[in-house]
Write a protein that holds these residues in place. Sequence first.
Motif, PDB file in Angstrom:
ATOM      1  N   ALA A 224      32.766  36.233  56.596  1.00 34.11           N
ATOM      2  CA  ALA A 224      34.190  36.137  56.318  1.00 34.11           C
ATOM      3  C   ALA A 224      34.778  34.941  57.054  1.00 34.11           C
ATOM      4  CB  ALA A 224      34.900  37.423  56.742  1.00 34.11           C
ATOM      5  N   PRO A 225      34.944  33.800  56.376  1.00 35.11           N
ATOM      6  CA  PRO A 225      35.570  32.648  57.037  1.00 35.11           C
ATOM      7  C   PRO A 225      37.075  32.824  57.091  1.00 35.11           C
ATOM      8  CG  PRO A 225      34.992  32.105  54.785  1.00 35.11           C
ATOM      9  CD  PRO A 225      34.521  33.510  55.011  1.00 35.11           C
ATOM     10  N   ILE A 226      37.545  33.597  58.069  1.00 35.33           N
ATOM     11  CA  ILE A 226      38.953  33.967  58.126  1.00 35.33           C
ATOM     12  C   ILE A 226      39.763  32.932  58.893  1.00 35.33           C
ATOM     13  CG2 ILE A 226      38.720  36.430  57.743  1.00 35.33           C
ATOM     14  CD1 ILE A 226      38.473  36.858  60.708  1.00 35.33           C
ATOM     15  N   GLY A 227      39.712  31.715  58.431  1.00 33.20           N
ATOM     16  CA  GLY A 227      40.454  30.626  59.050  1.00 33.20           C
ATOM     17  C   GLY A 227      39.770  29.304  58.757  1.00 33.20           C
ATOM     18  N   ALA A 228      40.540  28.235  58.703  1.00 31.94           N
ATOM     19  CA  ALA A 228      39.984  26.935  58.349  1.00 31.94           C
ATOM     20  C   ALA A 228      38.985  26.439  59.391  1.00 31.94           C
ATOM     21  CB  ALA A 228      41.111  25.919  58.180  1.00 31.94           C
ATOM     22  N   ARG A 229      39.135  26.853  60.639  1.00 25.48           N
ATOM     23  CA  ARG A 229      38.238  26.400  61.710  1.00 25.48           C
ATOM     24  C   ARG A 229      37.192  27.453  62.070  1.00 25.48           C
ATOM     25  NH1 ARG A 229      43.305  24.200  63.113  1.00 25.48           N
ATOM     26  NH2 ARG A 229      43.256  21.955  63.528  1.00 25.48           N
ATOM     27  N   TYR A 230      37.082  28.485  61.271  1.00 22.15           N
ATOM     28  CA  TYR A 230      36.191  29.600  61.591  1.00 22.15           C
ATOM     29  C   TYR A 230      35.343  29.862  60.349  1.00 22.15           C
ATOM     30  CZ  TYR A 230      34.946  34.420  62.955  1.00 22.15           C
ATOM     31  OH  TYR A 230      34.285  35.590  63.289  1.00 22.15           O
ATOM     32  N   ASP A 231      34.086  29.385  60.353  1.00 27.65           N
ATOM     33  CA  ASP A 231      33.266  29.519  59.147  1.00 27.65           C
ATOM     34  C   ASP A 231      32.479  30.814  59.099  1.00 27.65           C
ATOM     35  OD1 ASP A 231      31.185  29.187  60.929  1.00 27.65           O
ATOM     36  OD2 ASP A 231      30.554  27.238  60.163  1.00 27.65           O
ATOM     37  N   GLY A 232      32.528  31.598  60.148  1.00 27.70           N
ATOM     38  CA  GLY A 232      31.859  32.885  60.149  1.00 27.70           C
ATOM     39  C   GLY A 232      30.406  32.848  60.574  1.00 27.70           C
ATOM     40  N   LEU A 233      29.747  31.691  60.478  1.00 26.66           N
ATOM     41  CA  LEU A 233      28.345  31.576  60.866  1.00 26.66           C
ATOM     42  C   LEU A 233      28.176  30.989  62.258  1.00 26.66           C
ATOM     43  CD1 LEU A 233      26.698  30.378  57.532  1.00 26.66           C
ATOM     44  CD2 LEU A 233      26.442  32.605  58.645  1.00 26.66           C
ATOM     45  N   THR A 234      29.154  30.208  62.718  1.00 27.17           N
ATOM     46  CA  THR A 234      29.125  29.675  64.078  1.00 27.17           C
ATOM     47  C   THR A 234      30.074  30.496  64.929  1.00 27.17           C
ATOM     48  OG1 THR A 234      28.664  27.456  63.240  1.00 27.17           O
ATOM     49  CG2 THR A 234      29.456  27.640  65.509  1.00 27.17           C
ATOM     50  N   ARG A 235      29.549  31.165  65.944  1.00 22.11           N
ATOM     51  CA  ARG A 235      30.351  32.108  66.721  1.00 22.11           C
ATOM     52  C   ARG A 235      30.287  31.751  68.205  1.00 22.11           C
ATOM     53  NH1 ARG A 235      30.561  36.183  62.594  1.00 22.11           N
ATOM     54  NH2 ARG A 235      32.009  37.418  63.845  1.00 22.11           N
ATOM     55  N   THR A 236      31.281  32.198  68.948  1.00 26.65           N
ATOM     56  CA  THR A 236      31.325  31.930  70.384  1.00 26.65           C
ATOM     57  C   THR A 236      31.502  33.232  71.149  1.00 26.65           C
ATOM     58  OG1 THR A 236      33.723  31.587  70.386  1.00 26.65           O
ATOM     59  CG2 THR A 236      32.345  29.653  69.997  1.00 26.65           C
ATOM     60  N   VAL A 237      31.025  33.233  72.402  1.00 25.63           N
ATOM     61  CA  VAL A 237      31.148  34.409  73.249  1.00 25.63           C
ATOM     62  C   VAL A 237      31.083  33.962  74.701  1.00 25.63           C
ATOM     63  CG1 VAL A 237      28.666  34.872  73.249  1.00 25.63           C
ATOM     64  CG2 VAL A 237      30.272  36.753  73.676  1.00 25.63           C
ATOM     65  N   SER A 238      31.809  34.664  75.554  1.00 26.04           N
ATOM     66  CA  SER A 238      31.717  34.417  76.993  1.00 26.04           C
ATOM     67  C   SER A 238      30.460  35.070  77.538  1.00 26.04           C
ATOM     68  CB  SER A 238      32.956  34.968  77.711  1.00 26.04           C
ATOM     69  OG  SER A 238      34.131  34.354  77.233  1.00 26.04           O
ATOM     70  N   SER A 239      29.951  34.524  78.604  1.00 22.96           N
ATOM     71  CA  SER A 239      28.677  35.010  79.140  1.00 22.96           C
ATOM     72  C   SER A 239      28.749  36.441  79.646  1.00 22.96           C
ATOM     73  CB  SER A 239      28.201  34.081  80.261  1.00 22.96           C
ATOM     74  OG  SER A 239      29.166  34.037  81.314  1.00 22.96           O
ATOM     75  N   ASP A 240      29.951  36.915  80.014  1.00 22.85           N
ATOM     76  CA  ASP A 240      30.089  38.278  80.516  1.00 22.85           C
ATOM     77  C   ASP A 240      30.691  39.228  79.482  1.00 22.85           C
ATOM     78  OD1 ASP A 240      32.494  36.954  80.551  1.00 22.85           O
ATOM     79  OD2 ASP A 240      33.181  37.815  82.455  1.00 22.85           O
ATOM     80  N   ARG A 241      30.685  38.815  78.205  1.00 25.52           N
ATOM     81  CA  ARG A 241      31.194  39.679  77.143  1.00 25.52           C
ATOM     82  C   ARG A 241      30.092  39.927  76.119  1.00 25.52           C
ATOM     83  NH1 ARG A 241      35.972  41.098  76.195  1.00 25.52           N
ATOM     84  NH2 ARG A 241      35.668  41.004  73.937  1.00 25.52           N
ATOM     85  N   GLU A 242      30.365  40.776  75.149  1.00 24.38           N
ATOM     86  CA  GLU A 242      29.433  41.010  74.064  1.00 24.38           C
ATOM     87  C   GLU A 242      30.072  40.610  72.744  1.00 24.38           C
ATOM     88  OE1 GLU A 242      28.695  45.163  74.618  1.00 24.38           O
ATOM     89  OE2 GLU A 242      30.355  45.780  73.321  1.00 24.38           O
ATOM     90  N   LEU A 243      29.245  40.312  71.753  1.00 18.82           N
ATOM     91  CA  LEU A 243      29.719  39.851  70.451  1.00 18.82           C
ATOM     92  C   LEU A 243      29.132  40.754  69.378  1.00 18.82           C
ATOM     93  CD1 LEU A 243      31.121  37.648  68.691  1.00 18.82           C
ATOM     94  CD2 LEU A 243      28.934  36.438  68.697  1.00 18.82           C
ATOM     95  N   VAL A 244      29.996  41.347  68.560  1.00 19.70           N
ATOM     96  CA  VAL A 244      29.551  42.214  67.467  1.00 19.70           C
ATOM     97  C   VAL A 244      29.560  41.409  66.173  1.00 19.70           C
ATOM     98  CG1 VAL A 244      29.975  44.311  66.152  1.00 19.70           C
ATOM     99  CG2 VAL A 244      30.407  44.279  68.620  1.00 19.70           C
ATOM    100  N   LEU A 245      28.408  41.285  65.551  1.00 19.16           N
ATOM    101  CA  LEU A 245      28.254  40.567  64.288  1.00 19.16           C
ATOM    102  C   LEU A 245      28.148  41.575  63.146  1.00 19.16           C
ATOM    103  CD1 LEU A 245      25.610  37.937  65.440  1.00 19.16           C
ATOM    104  CD2 LEU A 245      28.077  37.587  65.195  1.00 19.16           C
ATOM    105  N   LYS A 246      28.936  41.332  62.076  1.00 21.89           N
ATOM    106  CA  LYS A 246      28.923  42.247  60.926  1.00 21.89           C
ATOM    107  C   LYS A 246      29.270  41.456  59.664  1.00 21.89           C
ATOM    108  CE  LYS A 246      30.914  46.534  59.104  1.00 21.89           C
ATOM    109  NZ  LYS A 246      31.935  47.597  59.298  1.00 21.89           N
ATOM    110  N   PRO A 247      28.283  41.148  58.815  1.00 21.66           N
ATOM    111  CA  PRO A 247      28.572  40.434  57.568  1.00 21.66           C
ATOM    112  C   PRO A 247      29.273  41.351  56.553  1.00 21.66           C
ATOM    113  CG  PRO A 247      26.260  40.256  58.191  1.00 21.66           C
ATOM    114  CD  PRO A 247      26.860  41.354  59.007  1.00 21.66           C
ATOM    115  N   TYR A 248      29.813  40.733  55.506  1.00 17.40           N
ATOM    116  CA  TYR A 248      30.317  41.477  54.348  1.00 17.40           C
ATOM    117  C   TYR A 248      29.129  41.747  53.416  1.00 17.40           C
ATOM    118  CZ  TYR A 248      35.391  40.839  54.957  1.00 17.40           C
ATOM    119  OH  TYR A 248      36.684  40.896  55.387  1.00 17.40           O
TER     120      TYR A 248
END
Length: 618
Positions: A224-248
């Motif tokens: 889901a590219p929910i923004g012009a600068r957010y393509d959905g495939l390139t993601r960022t996360v802080s080293s002390d956080r977790e990132l949940v990935l969920k495609p459509y």
Amino acid sequence: MIKRFYILIWILLGTLASCNKDEVITDDTPKAPEIELEKNSYTAKVGREIVISPTYKNTGNATYAWVMEDTGETISTEPQLRYTFSESNEQHGGTGYYLMLTVTNEAGSDSEELLVNVLEAVPPTISLAVPAEGLEIVRGGTYLFEPDVQNSENATYRWELGKVGTDGGEVEMEVVGQEPTYEFCQQETGCYQLRLSTENEDGSDQLTIQIEVVDALTLVATVAPIGARYDGLTRTVSSDRELVLKPYVWNANNPTYSWSINGQEVASTLEYTYRPSGEGSQKILFTVTDRIAGEESAAKITRHITRTDQIRITLEFTVECFGEESSHKRTATGSNNVNWEKVYEYTPAPGQFINDVKTGGFAGTETTPEAAIAYAEGRMQKDLWVSLGGWGGYIVVGFDHSIESNGGYRDGYNFSIKGNMFDGSSEPGVVWVMQDTNGNSLPDDEWYELKGSEYGKAETIQEYAVTYYRPTYAGSSVQWIDNRGNRGSIDYIATNHTQPYYYPNWIVPDTYTFYGTRLPDNYVKNPATGYWENISHAWGYADNCGEDALDREETADAAPNKTYFKISNAIHPDGTPANLQYIDFIKVQTGINGKAGLLGELSTEVIGFTDENMNQGR
């Protein structure tokens, strides 16, 4: 959608010129004329007379003036306009002719503006929302084709159908219908061509549609590219956080999922929670596999596919891990602004206020994303609303500091979004927040939805998508298709908004797609009054008169009013709390896909954004 005000005006009548002889009272007070136009947008052809016949009231001893607005020329002084244009819109600078009709008598006057689009000819132009790759229809299922045809009066229709052979030769077409609509239904799988031809005295038009009849709809897996600068495939996360990935993923029969890193499977569910071990970049591969029912030809998808008895789609994510969450937080000081600083994106869905130079405040020159952003910033700086159009349209703003989740204002609320809602007129927008994780001061990191009262309900659709199609002619409704097999339109309402197109002028492609959350419908027609009402959801949405519109009793109807939000309601795609320490960017997205009769589509409006943590002490 226009916000309705209901103001009761009492008029004290003066002395009536009357006579009570034979107990008959007469009123000779002159009344100002009134104009009633059947519509505000007309189509004419070069060299052919156009006749416009308004309905009038109180026109005794009245004078009439039809004035060409761009030149000031009076082209008629008759009640009925009969006029022949010598130049088309294209020859007239690319725009139609705006006319002002004024009727005057001794009691006053009335005026109405109307638009005449002058064409070289008016052939029956076809507009129909069809994906570029064609349609998939399940064997035995029905699909009603309902084209929007300009200048359809006195036009003829011809629907032809043929099946594409395996040899790829010429398709033999058979006439299957001569009505404006056609219901397609085939029991045999394979590829078909459906052709619609329309014709009138000015010309003809033709549209060919590719249809594949399948045993089951093809699996779709995308991001889901929910923004012009957010393509959905390139993601960022802080080293002390977790990132949940969920495609459509949709149209799946019996799918299986796999997540792998460096060739090793790490999860077999639709969602995957990635916990970084340090800074740097990591490739993560998602694979969904589904068995297809029917021939291999049903596997029609543009991504990586293994064409066997199974269909397999892979998506490769790149996760960039940066420092700890607090490393890019910009602590507010007394010199920071409590309100938003910049609009980064303004991408509305089509809507009746989009491109509108009258009520919507557009200049008519917004033909680039940068110009659209400047429009939105200018409006909000003047405390005026900005429409997000139909479902999915959004705006992204940022602050000159980070808004922290601790502290809070009035029961823990951290920020507010100003809208123009009032009781009975809520057009709720879903709110998203983002941290500047990579520290580049751009909204290109991870978006987190703020959970509201409708989250998790059966009527709420989390993984929703709508594609809008550019109209083929001025004055046409904008058609759309969603990822649930539904179709609809943003209706063109010429009585209220006469701009040629509701499709944003700065959107270059002929289609564009929004992803996000669709909220339950909230619009009902009051059986007692006959008026449409947009009932508010309980809490958690912009432009919504719910329990978190804390000041709603202190302002008049439709005056700018705030809804308050808590950063603690931010969630991951799987619904678990995101536990954000702070945010830097806010996005609001129209959450309702619906329309309220002649009032048109529901569209979230925003007026401003405020850090209430800072604002409470000022």
